[in-house]
Design a protein around this motif. Structure first.
Motif, mmCIF file in Angstrom:
data_model
loop_
_atom_site.group_PDB
_atom_site.id
_atom_site.type_symbol
_atom_site.label_atom_id
_atom_site.label_comp_id
_atom_site.label_asym_id
_atom_site.label_seq_id
_atom_site.Cartn_x
_atom_site.Cartn_y
_atom_site.Cartn_z
ATOM 1 N N ALA A 54 82.934 85.984 135.185
ATOM 2 C CA ALA A 54 81.728 85.751 134.389
ATOM 3 C C ALA A 54 80.486 86.364 135.018
ATOM 4 O O ALA A 54 79.407 86.309 134.429
ATOM 5 C CB ALA A 54 81.514 84.251 134.204
ATOM 6 N N ALA A 55 80.641 86.938 136.219
ATOM 7 C CA ALA A 55 79.495 87.497 136.960
ATOM 8 C C ALA A 55 78.380 86.461 137.056
ATOM 9 O O ALA A 55 77.241 86.682 136.630
ATOM 10 C CB ALA A 55 78.997 88.782 136.317
ATOM 11 N N ASP B 11 78.485 94.042 143.361
ATOM 12 C CA ASP B 11 79.392 94.641 144.343
ATOM 13 C C ASP B 11 79.090 94.139 145.751
ATOM 14 O O ASP B 11 80.009 93.954 146.563
ATOM 15 C CB ASP B 11 79.288 96.161 144.292
ATOM 16 C CG ASP B 11 79.912 96.766 143.040
ATOM 17 O OD1 ASP B 11 80.624 96.034 142.325
ATOM 18 O OD2 ASP B 11 79.669 97.957 142.773
ATOM 19 N N ALA B 12 77.813 93.916 146.065
ATOM 20 C CA ALA B 12 77.447 93.390 147.382
ATOM 21 C C ALA B 12 78.007 91.986 147.569
ATOM 22 O O ALA B 12 78.512 91.648 148.650
ATOM 23 C CB ALA B 12 75.930 93.393 147.551
ATOM 24 N N LEU B 13 77.950 91.159 146.542
ATOM 25 C CA LEU B 13 78.475 89.799 146.635
ATOM 26 C C LEU B 13 79.996 89.806 146.789
ATOM 27 O O LEU B 13 80.559 88.991 147.525
ATOM 28 C CB LEU B 13 78.067 88.999 145.399
ATOM 29 C CG LEU B 13 76.566 88.725 145.274
ATOM 30 C CD1 LEU B 13 76.257 88.125 143.908
ATOM 31 C CD2 LEU B 13 76.080 87.799 146.382
ATOM 32 N N VAL B 14 80.662 90.738 146.136
ATOM 33 C CA VAL B 14 82.111 90.877 146.307
ATOM 34 C C VAL B 14 82.422 91.236 147.759
ATOM 35 O O VAL B 14 83.345 90.668 148.380
ATOM 36 C CB VAL B 14 82.681 91.948 145.356
ATOM 37 C CG1 VAL B 14 84.130 92.262 145.692
ATOM 38 C CG2 VAL B 14 82.568 91.477 143.910
ATOM 39 N N ALA B 15 81.655 92.163 148.324
ATOM 40 C CA ALA B 15 81.867 92.560 149.720
ATOM 41 C C ALA B 15 81.588 91.392 150.665
ATOM 42 O O ALA B 15 82.311 91.193 151.651
ATOM 43 C CB ALA B 15 80.973 93.746 150.065
ATOM 44 N N PRO C 248 74.740 95.601 138.776
ATOM 45 C CA PRO C 248 76.059 95.976 139.303
ATOM 46 C C PRO C 248 76.076 96.180 140.817
ATOM 47 O O PRO C 248 77.093 95.928 141.469
ATOM 48 C CB PRO C 248 76.399 97.265 138.552
ATOM 49 C CG PRO C 248 75.085 97.807 138.094
ATOM 50 C CD PRO C 248 74.223 96.606 137.815
ATOM 51 N N VAL C 249 74.960 96.650 141.389
ATOM 52 C CA VAL C 249 74.916 96.835 142.838
ATOM 53 C C VAL C 249 74.940 95.481 143.540
ATOM 54 O O VAL C 249 75.666 95.279 144.526
ATOM 55 C CB VAL C 249 73.667 97.635 143.248
ATOM 56 C CG1 VAL C 249 73.571 97.747 144.766
ATOM 57 C CG2 VAL C 249 73.696 99.027 142.618
ATOM 58 N N ASP D 254 66.641 98.654 146.180
ATOM 59 C CA ASP D 254 66.003 98.052 145.011
ATOM 60 C C ASP D 254 66.692 96.756 144.598
ATOM 61 O O ASP D 254 66.034 95.811 144.139
ATOM 62 C CB ASP D 254 66.007 99.027 143.835
ATOM 63 C CG ASP D 254 65.043 100.196 144.034
ATOM 64 O OD1 ASP D 254 64.130 100.079 144.874
ATOM 65 O OD2 ASP D 254 65.221 101.226 143.352
ATOM 66 N N ALA D 255 68.012 96.695 144.748
ATOM 67 C CA ALA D 255 68.765 95.522 144.288
ATOM 68 C C ALA D 255 68.750 94.373 145.290
ATOM 69 O O ALA D 255 68.687 93.202 144.900
ATOM 70 C CB ALA D 255 70.211 95.916 143.988
#
Length: 285
Positions: free
Chosen positions: A113-114, A75-79, A71-72, A43-44
């Motif tokens: 700041a996301a 987290d994907a962008l961090v990975a 939030p999903v 979905d994200a």
């Protein structure tokens, strides 16, 4: 010997998902919770229907800063930030032939700041990375529920295992030749690892919505017949690495293979040519 087992099968991420749990330990609803984790990633990250990613892309393509509220997706962008470096920049979900530069290097990701901003128009297409990332999230759910032996797959190209095989030892997998299903390229055994397969040939490459395999820095479309296989501690890294190996020039392919030659493979599948795994001799296009 009879080993208790459960399975959850469903469609997500544009493919068939199978979650197999073995042994008596773990919550009864663990597989369903793992399914929900995968569906949340779908979905994200999807770009095939309205999602957090399509909203992000709209702003970045318009030259606007973009908040990352999901939030999903965050987290994907961090990975991605981590695996982009691990793959020498060869995995880039924002690379696009329409634009003059590879996407990720032109993006500023303010984690505190996301928020994302870009120097040029960019858009994300997470592709196979999304499947590996989704299996990682599902695996976290299963481990938290006490599952100690499980096999998760997204199609035939993305696999993750938890613990050892229910009969002991590693989980054995034979990677088929995408040009010849009666032939296998390599056999591997996994314990608490993930496997990703990327190829420029085979049935999956003909999907109408499949993005071209690009080398990010020069935006070359990779069409030479080859297959890359990567085993890693996470599905996100395995997916990024197999993509990077597939598009790499000889020098960077050698560097990637040299970093973990037992878990990374590239196969030249040119018809009539003896199978070769040496990256320096791959026929590049």
């Amino acid at each position: 010997m009879s080993i208790p087992a459960d399975v959850e099968r469903f469609m997500a991420m544009g493919t068939r998902i199978e979650l197999h749990r073995f042994g008596a330990a773990g919550a009864d609803d663990a597989l369903l919770a793992a399914r929900r984790a995968i569906e949340a990633v779908d979905d994200a990250l999807t770009i095939h229907r309205p999602s957090a990613t399509t909203a992000l892309n709209e702003r970045l393509l318009a030259g606007q800063d973009a908040p990352v509220d999901d939030p999903v997706l965050f987290d994907a962008l961090v990975a991605i930030d981590a695996v982009h470096e691990a793959t020498l920049g060869l995995f880039d979900p924002a690379a696009d032939r329409r634009f003059a530069v590879a996407g990720w290097r032109g993006i500023t990701f303010d984690r505190a700041a996301a928020r994302l901003s870009a120097t040029t128009p960019v858009a994300f297409d997470f592709g196979g990375f999304g499947k590996g990332f989704a299996l990682d999230r599902a695996g976290e759910v299963l481990r938290a529920a006490g599952i100690v032996s499980a096999c998760l797959s997204a199609g035939e190209s993305s696999i993750a295992v938890i613990g050892e095989h229910p009969l002991g030892g590693g989980w054995p997998f034979a990677v088929p030749n995408p040009s010849d299903p009666d032939d296998s390229l390599v056999q591997v055994e996994l314990i608490d690892q993930s496997l990703s397969i990327s190829a420029t040939v085979g049935a999956g490459t003909a999907a109408p919505d499949r993005a071209a395999m690009l080398r990010p820095d020069d935006r070359a479309v990779i069409t030479a017949p080859r297959c890359a296989v990567a085993v890693a501690r996470t599905g996100a890294l395995a997916e990024a690495m197999s993509t990077a190996l597939l598009v790499a020039d000889p020098a960077r392919a050698d560097r990637l293979l040299g970093g973990d030659s037992e878990n990374r493979f590239v196969f030249d599948l040119t018809p009539g040519v003896a199978r070769r795994v040496s990256s320096a001799r791959m026929a590049l296009q």
